[in-house]
Design a protein around this motif. Structure first.
Motif, PDB file in Angstrom:
ATOM      1  N   SER A  23       0.831  -1.217   0.000  1.00 13.68           N
ATOM      2  CA  SER A  23       0.000   0.000   0.000  1.00 13.68           C
ATOM      3  C   SER A  23       0.857   1.256   0.000  1.00 13.68           C
ATOM      4  O   SER A  23       0.584   2.219   0.732  1.00 13.68           O
ATOM      5  CB  SER A  23      -0.961   0.001   1.197  1.00 13.68           C
ATOM      6  OG  SER A  23      -1.812  -1.099   1.147  1.00 13.68           O
ATOM      7  N   LEU A  24       1.903   1.253  -0.815  1.00 14.03           N
ATOM      8  CA  LEU A  24       2.773   2.420  -0.949  1.00 14.03           C
ATOM      9  C   LEU A  24       2.658   2.981  -2.351  1.00 14.03           C
ATOM     10  O   LEU A  24       2.634   2.231  -3.339  1.00 14.03           O
ATOM     11  CB  LEU A  24       4.239   2.035  -0.673  1.00 14.03           C
ATOM     12  CG  LEU A  24       4.605   1.621   0.761  1.00 14.03           C
ATOM     13  CD1 LEU A  24       6.061   1.214   0.816  1.00 14.03           C
ATOM     14  CD2 LEU A  24       4.328   2.743   1.738  1.00 14.03           C
ATOM     15  N   THR A  25       2.593   4.302  -2.457  1.00 11.95           N
ATOM     16  CA  THR A  25       2.662   4.947  -3.754  1.00 11.95           C
ATOM     17  C   THR A  25       4.120   5.084  -4.174  1.00 11.95           C
ATOM     18  O   THR A  25       5.046   4.856  -3.382  1.00 11.95           O
ATOM     19  CB  THR A  25       1.988   6.322  -3.702  1.00 11.95           C
ATOM     20  OG1 THR A  25       2.717   7.162  -2.788  1.00 11.95           O
ATOM     21  CG2 THR A  25       0.543   6.204  -3.227  1.00 11.95           C
ATOM     22  N   ARG A  26       4.318   5.453  -5.439  1.00  7.90           N
ATOM     23  CA  ARG A  26       5.694   5.639  -5.911  1.00  7.90           C
ATOM     24  C   ARG A  26       6.383   6.761  -5.144  1.00  7.90           C
ATOM     25  O   ARG A  26       7.568   6.661  -4.805  1.00  7.90           O
ATOM     26  CB  ARG A  26       5.692   5.936  -7.415  1.00  7.90           C
ATOM     27  CG  ARG A  26       5.324   4.741  -8.273  1.00  7.90           C
ATOM     28  CD  ARG A  26       5.593   5.038  -9.739  1.00  7.90           C
ATOM     29  NE  ARG A  26       5.301   3.904 -10.586  1.00  7.90           N
ATOM     30  CZ  ARG A  26       4.136   3.674 -11.172  1.00  7.90           C
ATOM     31  NH1 ARG A  26       3.143   4.532 -10.982  1.00  7.90           N
ATOM     32  NH2 ARG A  26       3.947   2.612 -11.918  1.00  7.90           N
ATOM     33  N   ASP A  27       5.632   7.817  -4.853  1.00 11.64           N
ATOM     34  CA  ASP A  27       6.240   8.937  -4.125  1.00 11.64           C
ATOM     35  C   ASP A  27       6.604   8.535  -2.699  1.00 11.64           C
ATOM     36  O   ASP A  27       7.647   8.957  -2.177  1.00 11.64           O
ATOM     37  CB  ASP A  27       5.272  10.125  -4.111  1.00 11.64           C
ATOM     38  CG  ASP A  27       5.048  10.686  -5.508  1.00 11.64           C
ATOM     39  OD1 ASP A  27       5.941  10.497  -6.369  1.00 11.64           O
ATOM     40  OD2 ASP A  27       3.998  11.308  -5.740  1.00 11.64           O
ATOM     41  N   GLN A  28       5.754   7.738  -2.048  1.00 13.81           N
ATOM     42  CA  GLN A  28       6.067   7.303  -0.695  1.00 13.81           C
ATOM     43  C   GLN A  28       7.303   6.406  -0.666  1.00 13.81           C
ATOM     44  O   GLN A  28       8.168   6.535   0.199  1.00 13.81           O
ATOM     45  CB  GLN A  28       4.869   6.565  -0.102  1.00 13.81           C
ATOM     46  CG  GLN A  28       3.683   7.474   0.191  1.00 13.81           C
ATOM     47  CD  GLN A  28       2.455   6.695   0.631  1.00 13.81           C
ATOM     48  OE1 GLN A  28       2.376   5.476   0.427  1.00 13.81           O
ATOM     49  NE2 GLN A  28       1.497   7.392   1.214  1.00 13.81           N
ATOM     50  N   LEU A  29       7.394   5.480  -1.626  1.00 10.55           N
ATOM     51  CA  LEU A  29       8.568   4.613  -1.673  1.00 10.55           C
ATOM     52  C   LEU A  29       9.821   5.412  -2.007  1.00 10.55           C
ATOM     53  O   LEU A  29      10.902   5.169  -1.468  1.00 10.55           O
ATOM     54  CB  LEU A  29       8.348   3.484  -2.684  1.00 10.55           C
ATOM     55  CG  LEU A  29       9.396   2.375  -2.697  1.00 10.55           C
ATOM     56  CD1 LEU A  29       8.727   1.023  -2.858  1.00 10.55           C
ATOM     57  CD2 LEU A  29      10.395   2.578  -3.838  1.00 10.55           C
ATOM     58  N   ALA A  30       9.680   6.395  -2.924  1.00 10.51           N
ATOM     59  CA  ALA A  30      10.828   7.229  -3.277  1.00 10.51           C
ATOM     60  C   ALA A  30      11.294   8.055  -2.091  1.00 10.51           C
ATOM     61  O   ALA A  30      12.504   8.251  -1.884  1.00 10.51           O
ATOM     62  CB  ALA A  30      10.458   8.140  -4.451  1.00 10.51           C
ATOM     63  N   GLY A  34      14.935   8.120  -0.597  1.00  6.94           N
ATOM     64  CA  GLY A  34      15.647   9.357  -0.853  1.00  6.94           C
ATOM     65  C   GLY A  34      15.933   9.589  -2.313  1.00  6.94           C
ATOM     66  O   GLY A  34      16.988  10.157  -2.667  1.00  6.94           O
ATOM     67  N   VAL A  35      15.050   9.170  -3.202  1.00 10.61           N
ATOM     68  CA  VAL A  35      15.230   9.350  -4.648  1.00 10.61           C
ATOM     69  C   VAL A  35      13.969   9.994  -5.199  1.00 10.61           C
ATOM     70  O   VAL A  35      12.904   9.973  -4.558  1.00 10.61           O
ATOM     71  CB  VAL A  35      15.502   8.011  -5.350  1.00 10.61           C
ATOM     72  CG1 VAL A  35      16.809   7.391  -4.858  1.00 10.61           C
ATOM     73  CG2 VAL A  35      14.340   7.045  -5.142  1.00 10.61           C
ATOM     74  N   PRO A  36      14.004  10.596  -6.383  1.00 10.43           N
ATOM     75  CA  PRO A  36      12.795  11.157  -6.994  1.00 10.43           C
ATOM     76  C   PRO A  36      11.800  10.062  -7.361  1.00 10.43           C
ATOM     77  O   PRO A  36      12.161   8.893  -7.537  1.00 10.43           O
ATOM     78  CB  PRO A  36      13.325  11.891  -8.236  1.00 10.43           C
ATOM     79  CG  PRO A  36      14.777  12.083  -7.982  1.00 10.43           C
ATOM     80  CD  PRO A  36      15.224  10.935  -7.153  1.00 10.43           C
ATOM     81  N   GLY A  37      10.536  10.451  -7.505  1.00  8.86           N
ATOM     82  CA  GLY A  37       9.500   9.493  -7.869  1.00  8.86           C
ATOM     83  C   GLY A  37       9.679   8.922  -9.258  1.00  8.86           C
ATOM     84  O   GLY A  37       9.379   7.754  -9.502  1.00  8.86           O
ATOM     85  N   LYS A  54      22.042   2.643  -3.296  1.00  9.16           N
ATOM     86  CA  LYS A  54      20.615   2.738  -3.593  1.00  9.16           C
ATOM     87  C   LYS A  54      20.053   1.360  -3.927  1.00  9.16           C
ATOM     88  O   LYS A  54      18.913   1.028  -3.563  1.00  9.16           O
ATOM     89  CB  LYS A  54      20.376   3.710  -4.748  1.00  9.16           C
ATOM     90  CG  LYS A  54      20.693   5.151  -4.401  1.00  9.16           C
ATOM     91  CD  LYS A  54      20.384   6.058  -5.573  1.00  9.16           C
ATOM     92  CE  LYS A  54      20.693   7.525  -5.225  1.00  9.16           C
ATOM     93  NZ  LYS A  54      20.406   8.436  -6.352  1.00  9.16           N
ATOM     94  N   ARG A  55      20.859   0.566  -4.592  1.00 10.73           N
ATOM     95  CA  ARG A  55      20.408  -0.784  -4.920  1.00 10.73           C
ATOM     96  C   ARG A  55      20.219  -1.616  -3.644  1.00 10.73           C
ATOM     97  O   ARG A  55      19.211  -2.317  -3.489  1.00 10.73           O
ATOM     98  CB  ARG A  55      21.413  -1.456  -5.851  1.00 10.73           C
ATOM     99  CG  ARG A  55      21.052  -2.899  -6.220  1.00 10.73           C
ATOM    100  CD  ARG A  55      22.207  -3.565  -6.962  1.00 10.73           C
ATOM    101  NE  ARG A  55      21.847  -4.928  -7.313  1.00 10.73           N
ATOM    102  CZ  ARG A  55      21.318  -5.295  -8.481  1.00 10.73           C
ATOM    103  NH1 ARG A  55      21.066  -4.377  -9.392  1.00 10.73           N
ATOM    104  NH2 ARG A  55      21.052  -6.558  -8.728  1.00 10.73           N
ATOM    105  N   GLU A  56      21.192  -1.525  -2.723  1.00 10.02           N
ATOM    106  CA  GLU A  56      21.098  -2.287  -1.487  1.00 10.02           C
ATOM    107  C   GLU A  56      19.894  -1.832  -0.649  1.00 10.02           C
ATOM    108  O   GLU A  56      19.178  -2.654  -0.061  1.00 10.02           O
ATOM    109  CB  GLU A  56      22.392  -2.141  -0.689  1.00 10.02           C
ATOM    110  CG  GLU A  56      23.616  -2.738  -1.388  1.00 10.02           C
ATOM    111  CD  GLU A  56      24.886  -2.525  -0.579  1.00 10.02           C
ATOM    112  OE1 GLU A  56      24.780  -1.900   0.502  1.00 10.02           O
ATOM    113  OE2 GLU A  56      25.953  -2.968  -1.023  1.00 10.02           O
TER     114      GLU A  56
END
Length: 356
Positions: A23-30, A34-37, A54-56
Motif C-alpha cells: 500500500s505504498l505509492t511511488r512517491d512514498q517509496l521514493a 531518498g530518490v525522486p519518484g 541505492k540498490r542495497e
C-alpha cells in the motif's frame, strides 16, 4: 560498476507488485529511499536498474515489503493466479483433492474477508460455504479458470453483499460488535460505506489487488474504482484520522480480520452439501416439469374439440319456454277482488299522543 550478486533484485513487475501489496505509492517509496519518484517509475518499468547503496537499500525495502505481505496474506489471502499443475513425476490430483487443496488455501482467508464485508460471523461462514458449493458444482469450469481463487472470492462477495439477507429472520437483528473499542470503531465505519465502496476498499487495501484487477472484479471501470477507493479512504480518514495512511489502514484491516475467531467448515462437508443441493434442485426441476406436463395434458383433455361461434345480436334464443300469462279468475277470486277494491283505505289513521 557491476551489480552486487549479494543483492539480487526481483523482476520489474514483482517490484511493482510488492510496492502495491504494501500500500505504498511511488512517491512514498521514493521518499523512503531518498530518490525522486520518476526514478522509482524507471526501476519498476525496467528502463533503469539501481546501483550501489541505492540498490542495497531498494533490495532491503523490497525484502521488508515481501515479509510484511507474507504475514498479511495469512488473514487476507489473494490466492494463486493459476491452478497448481502436477509435475511429470507426481500422480495427477483427483477433482476432489484439487478442490480440497483450493479450499484449504482460500477458505480461512475468505471467511475473514466476508466478515469485513458484512460484520456478521454466521453470514461470513455461509457465504464462503455457498461459494465453494457453487464452485464444486461447476468444478470443470473453475479448475480451468486462470484464477480459481478469484472466481470463488467473487462468488463469496456477491452472496455476502446480497440485499435479500435483510429479509431473513436470522439476519434481522444486528450482529454483536467486536469486543475491542478500536475494532468496533473501524467496523462501524466500514459498514456505513455503500457495499460497492466497501468491496473496492477491501480488494485494494485489504487483499492487495491492483486497481485494474479491482475494477474488473467489481465490474466497474478503472476510473470508477479509483473514485470509490478515494471516497472510502476519505470517509475512514474523516472518522478515524489515524488510518489516513494506506499502509496503516492495510495493517488494521488485517488485525481486525484476524481478531475474529472464524472457522470454515471442512471440505468434505462442503462437497457433500453441494451434491445434496444439486440433487435437490434436480428433483425440483423434475417435479416442475412433471407438473407442467400434467397441467398441459389436463388442458388438452378438457378443452373443446370444435369451434362454437357466439350467438350474434338480434337473433332469438331457442329453447326458452314461452311466457305464460295469468288465466281467468274464478267466481270466488272475482268476488274477493271486488270486495277489496270497495273496502280499500285511503291511508293510515292519524295517531295522536295521549296527554296526561
Amino acid at each position: 560498476m557491476t551489480p552486487n550478486p549479494a543483492s539480487p533484485l526481483p523482476p520489474p513487475t514483482e517490484r511493482r507488485r510488492l510496492r502495491e501489496a504494501g500500500s505504498l505509492t511511488r512517491d512514498q517509496l521514493a521518499a523512503r529511499l531518498g530518490v525522486p519518484g520518476r526514478t522509482v517509475d524507471a526501476w519498476e518499468s525496467g528502463r533503469t536498474t539501481p546501483r550501489g547503496r541505492k540498490r542495497e537499500a531498494y533490495v532491503a525495502l523490497l525484502a521488508e515489503l515481501s515479509r510484511e505481505t507474507s504475514k498479511v496474506t495469512v488473514c487476507l489471502e489473494k490466492g494463486p493466479t493459476v491452478p497448481p499443475q502436477p509435475t511429470p513425476d507426481t500422480v495427477p490430483l483427483t477433482p476432489a483433492q484439487a478442490f480440497d487443496a483450493l479450499y484449504a488455501l482460500c477458505a480461512p482467508a475468505l471467511v475473514r474477508q466476508a466478515y469485513l464485508l458484512t460484520g456478521r460471523r454466521e453470514l461470513a461462514r455461509e457465504s464462503v460455504e455457498r461459494a465453494f458449493q457453487l464452485a464444486w458444482q461447476r468444478w470443470p469450469e473453475v479448475a480451468a479458470d486462470r484464477d480459481p481463487a478469484g472466481w470463488v472470492r467473487a462468488a463469496a462477495y456477491e452472496y455476502a453483499l446480497s440485499p435479500w439477507h435483510r429479509f431473513r429472520p436470522r439476519h434481522r437483528h444486528p450482529a454483536p460488535p467486536p469486543p475491542d473499542a478500536d475494532d468496533r470503531a473501524l467496523m462501524d465505519v466500514l459498514l456505513r460505506l455503500p457495499p460497492p465502496y466497501r468491496r473496492t476498499l477491501l480488494l485494494y487495501d485489504g487483499v492487495g489487488l491492483d486497481l485494474p484487477e479491482t475494477a474488473a472484479e467489481t465490474e466497474a471501470s478503472t476510473p470508477a474504482a479509483a473514485g470509490r477507493l478515494l471516497h472510502a479512504r476519505e470517509v475512514i480518514a474523516g472518522r478515524l484520522p489515524e488510518l489516513a495512511d494506506p499502509s496503516v489502514l492495510h495493517r488494521r484491516l488485517a488485525e481486525l480480520a484476524t481478531a475474529q475467531r472464524l472457522k470454515a467448515p471442512e471440505p468434505p462437508r462442503v462437497r457433500t452439501g453441494s451434491e445434496r443441493l444439486a440433487r435437490l434442485w434436480t428433483r425440483a426441476a423434475i417435479g416442475s416439469t412433471v407438473a407442467l406436463i400434467g397441467m398441459t395434458t389436463f388442458t388438452l383433455r378438457t378443452a373443446p374439440t370444435h369451434y362454437e361461434p357466439p350467438v350474434p345480436p338480434g337473433v332469438q334464443v331457442r329453447g326458452v319456454p314461452p311466457r305464460v300469462a295469468l288465466g281467468p279468475l274464478s267466481e270466488e277470486e272475482t268476488h274477493l277482488r271486488t270486495k277489496l277494491r270497495q273496502a280499500a283505505a285511503h291511508g293510515p289513521e292519524r295517531l295522536l299522543p295521549l296527554f296526561r
